[in-house]
Scaffold this motif. Structure first.
Motif, mmCIF file in Angstrom:
data_model
loop_
_atom_site.group_PDB
_atom_site.id
_atom_site.type_symbol
_atom_site.label_atom_id
_atom_site.label_comp_id
_atom_site.label_asym_id
_atom_site.label_seq_id
_atom_site.Cartn_x
_atom_site.Cartn_y
_atom_site.Cartn_z
ATOM 1 N N ASP A 129 -50.453 1.472 -62.236
ATOM 2 C CA ASP A 129 -50.231 1.450 -63.688
ATOM 3 C C ASP A 129 -51.127 2.476 -64.380
ATOM 4 N N ARG A 130 -52.383 2.579 -63.947
ATOM 5 C CA ARG A 130 -53.299 3.553 -64.546
ATOM 6 C C ARG A 130 -52.794 4.971 -64.321
ATOM 7 N N HIS A 131 -52.294 5.224 -63.093
ATOM 8 C CA HIS A 131 -51.767 6.563 -62.796
ATOM 9 C C HIS A 131 -50.519 6.864 -63.628
ATOM 10 N N LEU A 132 -49.607 5.880 -63.742
ATOM 11 C CA LEU A 132 -48.372 6.094 -64.519
ATOM 12 C C LEU A 132 -48.690 6.366 -65.990
ATOM 13 N N ALA A 133 -49.751 5.742 -66.503
ATOM 14 C CA ALA A 133 -50.135 5.961 -67.894
ATOM 15 C C ALA A 133 -50.640 7.384 -68.099
ATOM 16 N N ALA A 134 -51.213 7.951 -67.021
ATOM 17 C CA ALA A 134 -51.786 9.289 -67.144
ATOM 18 C C ALA A 134 -50.801 10.388 -66.762
ATOM 19 N N CYS A 135 -49.813 10.069 -65.895
ATOM 20 C CA CYS A 135 -48.923 11.106 -65.340
ATOM 21 C C CYS A 135 -47.488 10.879 -65.809
ATOM 22 N N ALA A 136 -47.023 11.779 -66.699
ATOM 23 C CA ALA A 136 -45.658 11.655 -67.233
ATOM 24 C C ALA A 136 -44.619 11.878 -66.141
ATOM 25 N N HIS A 137 -44.908 12.791 -65.193
ATOM 26 C CA HIS A 137 -43.966 13.090 -64.110
ATOM 27 C C HIS A 137 -43.694 11.845 -63.246
#
Lengths: 245, 191
Positions: A27-35
């Motif tokens: 979830d933290r990664h998805l919040a930071a990475c739009a791709h």
């Protein structure tokens, strides 16, 4: 940013099978990475489309004729089951039985041929006007009289007696000359009587063919007297003259 | 005295015959009634299982009919509803797979002839997702059989994880893992 390591987690998360301890990190990664967020959303949409597509393709119901058709096929099958010989297995059984019977007949025929020379048998050979009589058959008819000279022992059964008789008959057939005669219908009884008499060397006037034939009603011929026709009665005015004269 | 007893016994004979046939008749009627009930309850299930494999309503209906005809033959030992349902799904599946394989063999033989005979998808059909549905069917057909069976049964309305496990006579955990693998493979093929 290298997002390749997250792909596996994204797929698992979309399937709903990502380990709960890993989910906060994703979830933290998805919040930071739009791709990766777009990839996650696409994966969720794809799986939803798969589920919807599967459900959509499996929602139909059979037509209203389905149940009647099943009933009809069951009824047809019951009818066919009664005629078991029409079933594939039944047909095989019938064919096997026929083949076995044919083999049995062939084997019996071959055994019969292998036994001592076959005796001539009576058969029609020349159409309805002439009958063929094998005289050996006739001799066979006369044999029981001969067997009376050596009566069977009282202990013997009728079966043994008949077997002995057949054996004796075969021996007589082997020794007897084979011959066949053609006889007119109605005369064969006389021929048989004469042959029997000749076999038993007991020839008398009563058993000659002429005598036997004498019992048959002869054709009666009545002579008819025809008076000569008087020409004068036919032509009272005199005989006609030929035109050439 | 004796004559009276004999007469009384003779009088009972037709009743005895009637009572015998009457006792046999309900057994047959019960058999037929039970089968009719199963036919009504499970015809959609058999049809959908076949449809999931064959993707053709006409073929699916024929296969489901054949499955019910076979079920009738074995019905005396399939009277428990759960057992009947599981047996029916198994037989329908097998019949559908056999039909699909024979159709695939036939298609391979006729491919060279009919390659150009299939009508192209229209714009409307494509818009309605026919293309996606076609790709989904292809992806489904390419799944291993044990995964395909699970994913089809689980997709049938009203059959959740536990019902699918009961129908396939498998543990729920096995069904869950197979379903997960199947969906993952489908997604990979369609991505």
């Amino acid at each position: 940013m290298n997002c390749q390591p997250w792909r596996e987690w994204i797929a698992e998360a979309a399937l709903g099978s990502l380990d709960s301890s890993c989910r906060p990190k994703l979830d933290r990664h998805l919040a930071a990475c739009a791709h990766c967020r777009r990839a996650f959303e696409a994966e969720q949409k794809l799986l939803a489309a798969v589920d919807d597509g599967l459900r959509a393709s499996l929602t139909g119901t059979p037509s209203s004729e389905f149940v009647p058709r099943v009933r009809m096929r069951i009824a047809q099958e019951s009818e066919t089951a009664r005629a078991w010989w029409l079933m594939p297995l039944g047909r095989i059984r019938v064919t096997a039985a026929v083949a076995a019977l044919a083999a049995l007949v062939l084997a019996v025929g071959l055994l019969h041929r292998a036994s001592p020379p076959a005796k001539a048998s009576a058969s029609r050979i020349a159409g309805p006007a002439v009958s063929s009589v094998a005289l050996n058959e006739v001799a066979g008819v006369a044999t029981p009289a001969g067997s009376a000279l050596t009566p069977a022992r009282p202990a013997d059964s009728a079966h043994d007696s008949a077997r002995r008789m057949r054996r004796r008959q075969r021996a007589a057939d082997d020794q007897a000359p084979q011959c066949e005669v053609l006889v007119e219908p109605g005369q064969w009884r006389a021929i048989v009587a004469a042959y029997r008499a000749a076999q038993s060397e007991r020839v008398d006037a009563d058993l000659t063919p002429d005598r036997a034939l004498a019992s048959e009603k002869p054709v009666e011929v009545t002579p008819i007297e025809i008076d000569p026709i008087a020409v004068a009665e036919l032509y009272p005015a005199g005989p006609p003259q030929s035109p050439g004269r | 005295m004796l004559e009276g007893r004999v007469d009384a016994w003779v009088e009972t004979l037709p009743e005895a015959a009637v009572s015998l046939s009457a006792s046999q008749q309900p057994a047959e009627q019960t058999f037929e009634r039970e089968f009719e009930r199963q036919l009504a309850d499970c015809s959609a299930l058999a049809y959908r299982v076949a449809l999931g494999v064959l993707h053709s309503p006409a073929d699916a209906e024929e296969v489901a009919q054949e499955a019910f005809v076979r079920a009738y033959r074995h019905f005396p030992r399939l009277r428990e509803p759960d057992r009947f349902r599981a047996w029916l799904v198994r037989v329908t599946w097998r019949l559908a797979i056999d039909r699909q394989r024979s159709a695939a063999r036939r298609d391979r033989r006729e491919l060279a002839v009919k390659a150009n005979e299939y009508p192209p998808l229209t714009v409307e059909e494509a818009a309605l997702g026919r293309e996606f549905q076609s790709r989904l069917e292809q992806a489904l057909d390419s799944l291993p059989e044990k995964l395909r069976r699970v994913v089809i049964l689980a997709a049938i309305e009203g059959y959740g994880m536990s019902e699918t496990a009961a129908l396939l006579e498998l543990p729920q955990g096995t069904v869950r893992s197979r379903l997960h693998r199947a969906r993952k493979l489908l997604a990979e093929k369609l991505r």
